[in-house]
Design a protein around this motif. Structure first.
Motif, PDB file in Angstrom:
ATOM      1  N   LEU A  60       0.817  -1.207   0.000  1.00 22.53           N
ATOM      2  CA  LEU A  60       0.000   0.000   0.000  1.00 22.53           C
ATOM      3  C   LEU A  60       0.856   1.264   0.000  1.00 22.53           C
ATOM      4  N   SER A  61       1.998   1.224   0.661  1.00 18.62           N
ATOM      5  CA  SER A  61       2.855   2.416   0.680  1.00 18.62           C
ATOM      6  C   SER A  61       3.466   2.682  -0.692  1.00 18.62           C
ATOM      7  N   VAL A  62       3.801   1.636  -1.433  1.00 20.61           N
ATOM      8  CA  VAL A  62       4.312   1.822  -2.801  1.00 20.61           C
ATOM      9  C   VAL A  62       3.204   2.376  -3.693  1.00 20.61           C
ATOM     10  N   ALA A  63       1.996   1.813  -3.580  1.00 17.66           N
ATOM     11  CA  ALA A  63       0.867   2.306  -4.373  1.00 17.66           C
ATOM     12  C   ALA A  63       0.574   3.770  -4.048  1.00 17.66           C
ATOM     13  N   LEU A  64       0.605   4.116  -2.751  1.00 18.39           N
ATOM     14  CA  LEU A  64       0.388   5.509  -2.350  1.00 18.39           C
ATOM     15  C   LEU A  64       1.470   6.413  -2.933  1.00 18.39           C
ATOM     16  N   SER A  65       2.717   5.980  -2.886  1.00 20.63           N
ATOM     17  CA  SER A  65       3.813   6.780  -3.442  1.00 20.63           C
ATOM     18  C   SER A  65       3.596   7.056  -4.926  1.00 20.63           C
ATOM     19  N   GLU A  66       3.147   6.048  -5.655  1.00 21.16           N
ATOM     20  CA  GLU A  66       2.899   6.221  -7.091  1.00 21.16           C
ATOM     21  C   GLU A  66       1.754   7.198  -7.339  1.00 21.16           C
ATOM     22  N   ALA A  67       0.672   7.085  -6.562  1.00 19.99           N
ATOM     23  CA  ALA A  67      -0.463   7.993  -6.734  1.00 19.99           C
ATOM     24  C   ALA A  67      -0.066   9.426  -6.381  1.00 19.99           C
ATOM     25  N   CYS A  68       0.708   9.593  -5.315  1.00 13.81           N
ATOM     26  CA  CYS A  68       1.172  10.931  -4.925  1.00 13.81           C
ATOM     27  C   CYS A  68       2.112  11.509  -5.978  1.00 13.81           C
ATOM     28  N   ALA A  69       3.012  10.689  -6.496  1.00 15.07           N
ATOM     29  CA  ALA A  69       3.935  11.170  -7.534  1.00 15.07           C
ATOM     30  C   ALA A  69       3.166  11.641  -8.765  1.00 15.07           C
ATOM     31  N   ASN A  70       2.091  10.934  -9.127  1.00 13.55           N
ATOM     32  CA  ASN A  70       1.256  11.378 -10.251  1.00 13.55           C
ATOM     33  C   ASN A  70       0.585  12.712  -9.943  1.00 13.55           C
ATOM     34  N   ALA A  71       0.096  12.884  -8.716  1.00 18.74           N
ATOM     35  CA  ALA A  71      -0.542  14.146  -8.340  1.00 18.74           C
ATOM     36  C   ALA A  71       0.466  15.291  -8.375  1.00 18.74           C
ATOM     37  N   VAL A  72       1.680  15.033  -7.919  1.00 18.85           N
ATOM     38  CA  VAL A  72       2.722  16.063  -7.940  1.00 18.85           C
ATOM     39  C   VAL A  72       3.052  16.450  -9.381  1.00 18.85           C
ATOM     40  N   GLU A  73       3.175  15.460 -10.242  1.00 22.70           N
ATOM     41  CA  GLU A  73       3.587  15.727 -11.622  1.00 22.70           C
ATOM     42  C   GLU A  73       2.467  16.283 -12.493  1.00 22.70           C
ATOM     43  N   HIS A  74       1.247  15.739 -12.336  1.00 27.89           N
ATOM     44  CA  HIS A  74       0.168  16.068 -13.273  1.00 27.89           C
ATOM     45  C   HIS A  74      -0.988  16.832 -12.642  1.00 27.89           C
ATOM     46  N   GLY A  75      -0.952  17.098 -11.345  1.00 25.72           N
ATOM     47  CA  GLY A  75      -2.135  17.572 -10.630  1.00 25.72           C
ATOM     48  C   GLY A  75      -2.364  19.053 -10.544  1.00 25.72           C
ATOM     49  N   GLY A  76      -1.809  19.858 -11.410  1.00 22.07           N
ATOM     50  CA  GLY A  76      -2.048  21.296 -11.345  1.00 22.07           C
ATOM     51  C   GLY A  76      -3.350  21.675 -12.004  1.00 22.07           C
ATOM     52  N   GLY A  77      -3.912  22.802 -11.608  1.00 24.16           N
ATOM     53  CA  GLY A  77      -5.158  23.279 -12.191  1.00 24.16           C
ATOM     54  C   GLY A  77      -5.880  24.165 -11.206  1.00 24.16           C
ATOM     55  N   ALA A  78      -7.112  24.464 -11.480  1.00 19.11           N
ATOM     56  CA  ALA A  78      -7.860  25.411 -10.654  1.00 19.11           C
ATOM     57  C   ALA A  78      -8.902  24.751  -9.764  1.00 19.11           C
ATOM     58  N   ALA A  79      -8.935  23.442  -9.676  1.00 18.13           N
ATOM     59  CA  ALA A  79     -10.002  22.777  -8.934  1.00 18.13           C
ATOM     60  C   ALA A  79      -9.970  23.060  -7.445  1.00 18.13           C
ATOM     61  N   PHE A  80      -8.832  23.375  -6.877  1.00 15.89           N
ATOM     62  CA  PHE A  80      -8.760  23.715  -5.461  1.00 15.89           C
ATOM     63  C   PHE A  80      -8.779  25.226  -5.271  1.00 15.89           C
ATOM     64  N   GLY A  81      -9.343  25.977  -6.232  1.00 20.49           N
ATOM     65  CA  GLY A  81      -9.369  27.436  -6.132  1.00 20.49           C
ATOM     66  C   GLY A  81      -7.965  27.980  -6.238  1.00 20.49           C
ATOM     67  N   ASP A  82      -7.577  28.784  -5.288  1.00 19.78           N
ATOM     68  CA  ASP A  82      -6.234  29.361  -5.288  1.00 19.78           C
ATOM     69  C   ASP A  82      -5.176  28.364  -4.843  1.00 19.78           C
TER      70      ASP A  82
END
Length: 148
Positions: A40-62
C-alpha cells in the motif's frame, strides 16, 4: 478498529515520502502485516507522484499547488484516495503497461497490481483526478497498538 486521516499537501516531491511514512506508521501501530503495508505504501507513493507531476489546475481554487491524500483503515480493509486539481483523467486515456525501457508511465499499472480494487476518475463538478484503491488487510500477531 477504525482509523482515518486526511492530508492536504503541496505539489512538491518532498510530500511523497511524508505521506508514505504516515501511512506506514499508522499501519504499523494498528498491527497490519508489513507486506501489506509495503504494498500500500508503494501504491500511495505512485499515486502521490502522479498528483505532484500532473495535478495542477484550478479545482482547489487558489490552492492549485495542493493535492489531498485520505486513508481509511476500517475493519479488514484499507482504502486510500489521492485527489488533485489537474486536468482530469478520462476513460479515453486507457491505462496501458509502459514499455520496458520507459522512465515514466508505470505508476497506475503498479497501483493496479498492488491493490485489490482501483478506481480512477474525475472529481464530480470540480475537475481534477481522484485515484482510489483498497486492499484487504492482514494482521501481524503482536500489534503495538494492542500492547501499548
Amino acid at each position: 478498529m477504525s482509523i482515518w486521516w486526511s492530508l492536504h499537501l503541496r505539489r512538491e516531491a518532498a510530500s511523497v515520502p511524508l505521506a508514505r511514512r504516515l501511512l506506514i506508521g499508522t499501519m504499523e501501530t494498528a498491527g497490519v502485516d508489513p507486506d501489506v503495508s509495503y504494498d500500500l505504501s508503494v501504491a500511495l507513493s505512485e499515486a502521490c507522484a502522479n498528483a505532484v507531476e500532473h495535478g495542477g489546475g484550478a479545482a482547489f481554487g487558489d490552492r492549485s499547488e495542493a493535492y489531498r491524500v485520505t486513508a481509511y483503515l476500517d475493519g479488514e480493509k484499507c482504502r486510500i484516495e489521492v485527489a488533485d486539481a489537474g486536468p482530469g483523467f478520462t476513460r479515453a486515456q486507457e491505462i496501458r503497461p509502459a514499455r520496458a525501457d520507459a522512465e515514466h508511465g508505470r505508476g497506475l499499472c503498479l497501483i493496479r497490481e498492488l491493490a485489490d480494487h482501483v478506481h480512477i476518475g474525475a472529481k464530480p463538478g470540480r475537475g481534477g483526478t481522484v485515484v482510489s484503491f483498497d486492499k484487504m488487510l492482514k494482521w501481524k500477531k503482536d500489534p503495538s497498538l494492542l500492547t501499548a
